[in-house]
Write a protein that holds these residues in place. Structure first.
Motif, PDB file in Angstrom:
ATOM      1  N   SER A   1     -68.002 -14.343  15.645  1.00 12.57           N
ATOM      2  CA  SER A   1     -68.646 -15.524  16.209  1.00 12.57           C
ATOM      3  C   SER A   1     -68.630 -15.489  17.735  1.00 12.57           C
ATOM      4  O   SER A   1     -67.877 -14.737  18.350  1.00 12.57           O
ATOM      5  N   PHE A   2     -69.456 -16.336  18.336  1.00 11.58           N
ATOM      6  CA  PHE A   2     -69.448 -16.444  19.787  1.00 11.58           C
ATOM      7  C   PHE A   2     -68.102 -16.951  20.295  1.00 11.58           C
ATOM      8  O   PHE A   2     -67.641 -16.527  21.348  1.00 11.58           O
ATOM      9  N   GLU A   3     -67.472 -17.841  19.560  1.00 10.94           N
ATOM     10  CA  GLU A   3     -66.154 -18.316  19.966  1.00 10.94           C
ATOM     11  C   GLU A   3     -65.168 -17.155  20.079  1.00 10.94           C
ATOM     12  O   GLU A   3     -64.411 -17.058  21.036  1.00 10.94           O
ATOM     13  N   GLU A   4     -65.192 -16.266  19.085  1.00 10.02           N
ATOM     14  CA  GLU A   4     -64.319 -15.095  19.115  1.00 10.02           C
ATOM     15  C   GLU A   4     -64.694 -14.174  20.278  1.00 10.02           C
ATOM     16  O   GLU A   4     -63.818 -13.637  20.955  1.00 10.02           O
ATOM     17  N   ALA A   5     -65.993 -13.992  20.505  1.00  4.95           N
ATOM     18  CA  ALA A   5     -66.444 -13.135  21.601  1.00  4.95           C
ATOM     19  C   ALA A   5     -65.975 -13.676  22.944  1.00  4.95           C
ATOM     20  O   ALA A   5     -65.502 -12.919  23.803  1.00  4.95           O
ATOM     21  N   PHE A   6     -66.073 -14.997  23.134  1.00  4.87           N
ATOM     22  CA  PHE A   6     -65.661 -15.580  24.404  1.00  4.87           C
ATOM     23  C   PHE A   6     -64.133 -15.556  24.561  1.00  4.87           C
ATOM     24  O   PHE A   6     -63.628 -15.393  25.670  1.00  4.87           O
ATOM     25  N   GLN A   7     -63.396 -15.709  23.477  1.00  8.09           N
ATOM     26  CA  GLN A   7     -61.935 -15.561  23.537  1.00  8.09           C
ATOM     27  C   GLN A   7     -61.572 -14.128  23.935  1.00  8.09           C
ATOM     28  O   GLN A   7     -60.696 -13.908  24.782  1.00  8.09           O
ATOM     29  N   ASP A   8     -62.245 -13.154  23.310  1.00  6.24           N
ATOM     30  CA  ASP A   8     -62.016 -11.754  23.663  1.00  6.24           C
ATOM     31  C   ASP A   8     -62.384 -11.501  25.124  1.00  6.24           C
ATOM     32  O   ASP A   8     -61.683 -10.787  25.839  1.00  6.24           O
ATOM     33  N   ALA A   9     -63.503 -12.088  25.570  1.00  3.85           N
ATOM     34  CA  ALA A   9     -63.942 -11.908  26.957  1.00  3.85           C
ATOM     35  C   ALA A   9     -62.876 -12.402  27.931  1.00  3.85           C
ATOM     36  O   ALA A   9     -62.583 -11.739  28.929  1.00  3.85           O
ATOM     37  N   ALA A  10     -62.277 -13.552  27.642  1.00  9.23           N
ATOM     38  CA  ALA A  10     -61.234 -14.083  28.520  1.00  9.23           C
ATOM     39  C   ALA A  10     -60.048 -13.120  28.586  1.00  9.23           C
ATOM     40  O   ALA A  10     -59.488 -12.882  29.664  1.00  9.23           O
ATOM     41  N   THR A  11     -59.682 -12.550  27.458  1.00  8.93           N
ATOM     42  CA  THR A  11     -58.590 -11.569  27.428  1.00  8.93           C
ATOM     43  C   THR A  11     -58.974 -10.328  28.219  1.00  8.93           C
ATOM     44  O   THR A  11     -58.174  -9.821  29.017  1.00  8.93           O
ATOM     45  N   PHE A  12     -60.200  -9.823  28.018  1.00  8.89           N
ATOM     46  CA  PHE A  12     -60.643  -8.616  28.710  1.00  8.89           C
ATOM     47  C   PHE A  12     -60.762  -8.852  30.212  1.00  8.89           C
ATOM     48  O   PHE A  12     -60.474  -7.954  31.009  1.00  8.89           O
ATOM     49  N   ILE A  13     -61.190 -10.039  30.621  1.00  9.68           N
ATOM     50  CA  ILE A  13     -61.302 -10.340  32.053  1.00  9.68           C
ATOM     51  C   ILE A  13     -59.929 -10.259  32.704  1.00  9.68           C
ATOM     52  O   ILE A  13     -59.778  -9.686  33.781  1.00  9.68           O
ATOM     53  N   GLN A  14     -58.934 -10.791  32.057  1.00 12.17           N
ATOM     54  CA  GLN A  14     -57.595 -10.803  32.646  1.00 12.17           C
ATOM     55  C   GLN A  14     -56.860  -9.472  32.500  1.00 12.17           C
ATOM     56  O   GLN A  14     -56.243  -9.001  33.450  1.00 12.17           O
ATOM     57  N   ASP A  15     -56.936  -8.872  31.308  1.00 14.33           N
ATOM     58  CA  ASP A  15     -56.124  -7.692  31.008  1.00 14.33           C
ATOM     59  C   ASP A  15     -56.894  -6.379  31.007  1.00 14.33           C
ATOM     60  O   ASP A  15     -56.285  -5.315  31.003  1.00 14.33           O
TER      61      ASP A  15
END
Length: 147
Positions: free
Chosen positions: A76-90
């Motif tokens: 889902s987009f919610e999962e994609a955006f959660q992953d994006a936040a993790t990837f942006i930081q880490d």
């Protein structure tokens, strides 16, 4: 920390608000991390980023993204955006093979930018540009008068 507005069924624009001033390379990494997370949606790539650094130091990056061309069966987009936040930081996940080229095992495709508060907003209308401060007199004197 990620703040996400309620997601409509379809949207055309994604606005990524990062609550600190980013360097040019950090902005590129944040955009690449969002694109990396959305690639699992099997749709179009993100449009070119439009970046604004507000006077208060907050960085706002806007992208065109046609969500109607994505296949959303198991991710889902919610999962994609959660992953994006993790990837942006880490950063993106660490590579476990050398398929990307010699000596790439143990590296990341996208580097993280470190801890930052992230807000992701989606909309079906292009966001209005934020007002920019008027140039001061020193700027106009430096460039020879009238702007």
């Amino acid at each position: 920390m990620l703040t996400l507005n309620p997601l409509p069924d379809d949207f055309s624009y994604i606005t990524l608000t990062l609550k600190r001033h980013l360097t040019f390379l950090e902005s590129i990494s944040a955009a690449a991390a969002l694109g990396y997370a959305l690639r699992r949606m099997n749709g179009e790539s993100l449009g070119d980023p439009q970046t604004i650094v507000r006077p208060d130091g907050i960085t706002v990056i806007t992208f065109f993204f046609d969500s109607t061309k994505c296949f959303r069966n198991s991710y889902s987009f919610e999962e994609a955006f959660q992953d994006a936040a993790t990837f942006i930081q880490d950063g993106s996940p660490i590579r476990s093979s050398n398929r990307a080229g010699p000596n790439t095992r143990g590296t990341r495709l996208v580097s993280g930018i470190g801890p930052v508060d992230i807000e992701i907003t989606v909309s079906d209308q292009e966001p209005l540009p934020e007002p920019q401060p008027e140039p001061d007199n020193a700027y106009s004197r430096w460039f020879g008068g009238a702007l």
